[in-house]
Motif scaffolding. Structure first.
Motif, short mmCIF file in Angstrom:
data_model
loop_
_atom_site.label_atom_id
_atom_site.label_comp_id
_atom_site.label_asym_id
_atom_site.label_seq_id
_atom_site.Cartn_x
_atom_site.Cartn_y
_atom_site.Cartn_z
N LEU A 1 -14.13 -11.75 -21.42
CA LEU A 1 -13.09 -11.00 -22.11
C LEU A 1 -13.52 -10.59 -23.52
N ILE A 2 -14.13 -11.50 -24.24
CA ILE A 2 -14.49 -11.18 -25.63
C ILE A 2 -15.61 -10.13 -25.67
N ARG A 3 -16.38 -10.03 -24.58
CA ARG A 3 -17.40 -8.99 -24.54
C ARG A 3 -16.79 -7.59 -24.49
N LEU A 4 -15.53 -7.51 -24.06
CA LEU A 4 -14.87 -6.22 -24.01
C LEU A 4 -14.58 -5.66 -25.40
N SER A 5 -14.63 -6.52 -26.41
CA SER A 5 -14.35 -6.06 -27.78
C SER A 5 -15.51 -5.25 -28.36
N GLY A 6 -16.65 -5.28 -27.69
CA GLY A 6 -17.77 -4.46 -28.15
C GLY A 6 -18.94 -5.28 -28.67
N ASP A 7 -19.98 -4.58 -29.05
CA ASP A 7 -21.21 -5.19 -29.57
C ASP A 7 -20.98 -5.68 -31.00
N PRO A 8 -21.17 -6.99 -31.27
CA PRO A 8 -20.90 -7.51 -32.61
C PRO A 8 -21.98 -7.17 -33.64
N THR A 9 -23.14 -6.76 -33.20
CA THR A 9 -24.25 -6.57 -34.14
C THR A 9 -23.93 -5.52 -35.19
N ALA A 10 -23.16 -4.50 -34.84
CA ALA A 10 -22.85 -3.43 -35.78
C ALA A 10 -22.03 -3.94 -36.97
N LEU A 11 -21.31 -5.06 -36.78
CA LEU A 11 -20.48 -5.60 -37.86
C LEU A 11 -21.28 -6.36 -38.90
N PHE A 12 -22.50 -6.74 -38.55
CA PHE A 12 -23.30 -7.58 -39.45
C PHE A 12 -24.45 -6.82 -40.12
N LEU A 13 -24.52 -5.52 -39.89
CA LEU A 13 -25.53 -4.70 -40.52
C LEU A 13 -24.87 -3.53 -41.24
N PRO A 14 -25.50 -2.96 -42.25
CA PRO A 14 -24.91 -1.81 -42.96
C PRO A 14 -24.64 -0.65 -41.99
N PRO A 15 -23.62 0.16 -42.29
CA PRO A 15 -23.28 1.28 -41.40
C PRO A 15 -24.43 2.27 -41.21
N ASP A 16 -25.29 2.38 -42.23
CA ASP A 16 -26.39 3.33 -42.13
C ASP A 16 -27.70 2.69 -41.66
N ALA A 17 -27.60 1.50 -41.07
CA ALA A 17 -28.81 0.82 -40.59
C ALA A 17 -29.46 1.65 -39.48
N PRO A 18 -30.78 1.78 -39.50
CA PRO A 18 -31.47 2.56 -38.48
C PRO A 18 -31.34 1.93 -37.11
N ARG A 19 -31.53 2.75 -36.09
CA ARG A 19 -31.39 2.30 -34.72
C ARG A 19 -32.38 1.18 -34.39
N GLU A 20 -33.57 1.28 -34.92
CA GLU A 20 -34.58 0.27 -34.64
C GLU A 20 -34.15 -1.11 -35.15
N GLN A 21 -33.49 -1.12 -36.32
CA GLN A 21 -33.04 -2.39 -36.88
C GLN A 21 -31.91 -2.98 -36.04
N LEU A 22 -31.01 -2.12 -35.56
CA LEU A 22 -29.93 -2.58 -34.68
C LEU A 22 -30.50 -3.19 -33.41
N ASP A 23 -31.47 -2.50 -32.80
CA ASP A 23 -32.06 -3.00 -31.56
C ASP A 23 -32.77 -4.32 -31.77
N LYS A 24 -33.45 -4.45 -32.91
CA LYS A 24 -34.18 -5.68 -33.20
C LYS A 24 -33.20 -6.84 -33.41
N TYR A 25 -32.08 -6.56 -34.09
CA TYR A 25 -31.08 -7.60 -34.34
C TYR A 25 -30.40 -8.02 -33.04
N ARG A 26 -30.12 -7.05 -32.17
CA ARG A 26 -29.53 -7.36 -30.87
C ARG A 26 -30.48 -8.23 -30.05
N GLU A 27 -31.76 -7.91 -30.12
CA GLU A 27 -32.75 -8.70 -29.38
C GLU A 27 -32.83 -10.12 -29.94
N LEU A 28 -32.74 -10.24 -31.26
CA LEU A 28 -32.78 -11.55 -31.90
C LEU A 28 -31.62 -12.43 -31.45
#
Length: 305
Positions: A26-53
Motif C-alpha cells: 500500500l505505501i508503495r502506491l504513494s510513489g517513489d520516495p527518492t524525489a523527496l530527498f534530493l533537490p528538485p533540479d537534481a539530474p536524472r543520473e543522480q536520481l537513478d543512482k540514489y534509487r539504486e543505493l
C-alpha cells in the motif's frame, strides 16, 4: 493445551505477516520516495543512482522478498530521512504511546463503570437516559473533532491547559480525555448491559429481600460478578487504544508512535512505517493471544475451537 497454544501462535504470526505484506504494497502506491530527498533540479543520473543505493531500482516483488528476509531477522532498514535504525526509532517512541494509552484506559474505567452501574440500577429513569445518551455521543463524536474542541475551550479560550506537546502531566490531560472518550462510552454500555443481566439473578433478589443495603448489593454482589467480562473487554481495549492513538497524537503533537507514523507516511519514510506497523501488530496480537490463553484456561471447551 499445547496444541491450542501452537494453533494460536501460528495465527498470530499469520496476522503479523499479512499486516506487513498489505502495508508494504500500500505505501508503495504513494510513489517513489527518492524525489523527496534530493533537490528538485537534481539530474536524472543522480536520481537513478540514489534509487539504486536504496534498492528501489529492483522489481517490487524482489524488494518485498528482501524486506521479508530482513524483517524476520528484526532488520527493517534505516530511516530514509535520518539514517537511523528504523526499529530503534519506533521503540524510542513506544513509552510515550503506552503512557497515553494506559492513562486513557484508567480514565475510561474510572468514569465508565460508575456510569454503567448507575444506568443499570436506575433503568428507564432520567439517570439511565442521560447515561445512554452520553455513551452514544461518546461513540459518535470523531476523536479529532473532540480534540480540537477541547483545545479551543481549555487551551485557546480558558488558557488553563497546554494545547499540545509533552513533558509534564498537564500535557497529558487533553489527549487522555480525547483518547478515552470512545472507550468510556464502550465500557459504560457494556457495564450497563452486564449489570442488567446480573441484577435479574435470583441471588440478587434474595439479597435485596433479606434487607441487604443496596450499595452493598451493587458493589459486593452485582458488580463483582459482572467484572469478569468487563476485565476481558478492558484488556483487549488496550490494543485498540494503542492503535487508535494515531489521530490523537497528531492533533496534540504527542511524541508517540502514532505521530511518528503519520509524519513518516507524509515523508514516504517506508522503513519507519513498516517498523511501526510491525510493532503495533505484535503488541495487539500478543494481547489477544494472552486473552485467548486465559479463556482456554478458564473454559477448556474453547481449546477445541
Amino acid at each position: 493445551m499445547l496444541e491450542f497454544v501452537i494453533k494460536r501462535t501460528a495465527q498470530m504470526l499469520v496476522v503479523i505477516f499479512l499486516a506487513l505484506t498489505v502495508v508494504f504494497f500500500l505505501i508503495r502506491l504513494s510513489g517513489d520516495p527518492t524525489a523527496l530527498f534530493l533537490p528538485p533540479d537534481a539530474p536524472r543520473e543522480q536520481l537513478d543512482k540514489y534509487r539504486e543505493l536504496l534498492g528501489f531500482d529492483q522489481p517490487l516483488i524482489i524488494q518485498y522478498k528482501d524486506f521479508m528476509i530482513n524483517a524476520v531477522q528484526g532488520d527493517f532498514g534505516d530511516s530514509l530521512r535520518t539514517r537511523e535504525d528504523a526499529l530503534s526509532v519506533v521503540l524510542d517512541r513506544l513509552p510515550a504511546t503506552f503512557q497515553l494509552a494506559l492513562s486513557a484506559l484508567v480514565v475510561s474505567i474510572v468514569i465508565a463503570i460508575p456510569i454503567g452501574v448507575l444506568s443499570a440500577y436506575k433503568r428507564n429513569t432520567i439517570f439511565d437516559r442521560i447515561g445512554v445518551a452520553l455513551t452514544v455521543l461518546g461513540q459518535a463524536v470523531p476523536s479529532f473533532w473532540l480534540g480540537l474542541i477541547l483545545i479551543y475551550f481549555f487551551a485557546a479560550t480558558l488558557n488553563i491547559l497546554p494545547s499540545g506537546g509533552g513533558g509534564s502531566p498537564l500535557h497529558m490531560v487533553l489527549p487522555t480525555l480525547t483518547l478515552a472518550a470512545y472507550s468510556v462510552a464502550r465500557f459504560a454500555r457494556f457495564t450497563r448491559s452486564t449489570m442488567l443481566d446480573v441484577l435479574r439473578k435470583d441471588y440478587i433478589r434474595t439479597a435485596r429481600a433479606s434487607g441487604v443495603p443496596m450499595i452493598k448489593v451493587l458493589s459486593k454482589y452485582a458488580l463483582k460478578n459482572s467484572l469478569i467480562p468487563i476485565i476481558t473487554l478492558v484488556a483487549l481495549d488496550l490494543g485498540v487504544l494503542l492503535g487508535g492513538a494515531v489521530i490523537t497524537e497528531v492533533v496534540f503533537s504527542w511524541p508517540g508512535i502514532g505521530r511518528l507514523l503519520m509524519q513518516s507516511l507524509l515523508n514516504r519514510d517506508f522503513p519507519i512505517v513498516l517498523a511501526g506497523v510491525f510493532l503495533i501488530a505484535v503488541i495487539y496480537s500478543v494481547i489477544n493471544f494472552i486473552a485467548d490463553l486465559l479463556y482456554a484456561y478458564v473454559n477448556p471447551q474453547i481449546r477445541v475451537k
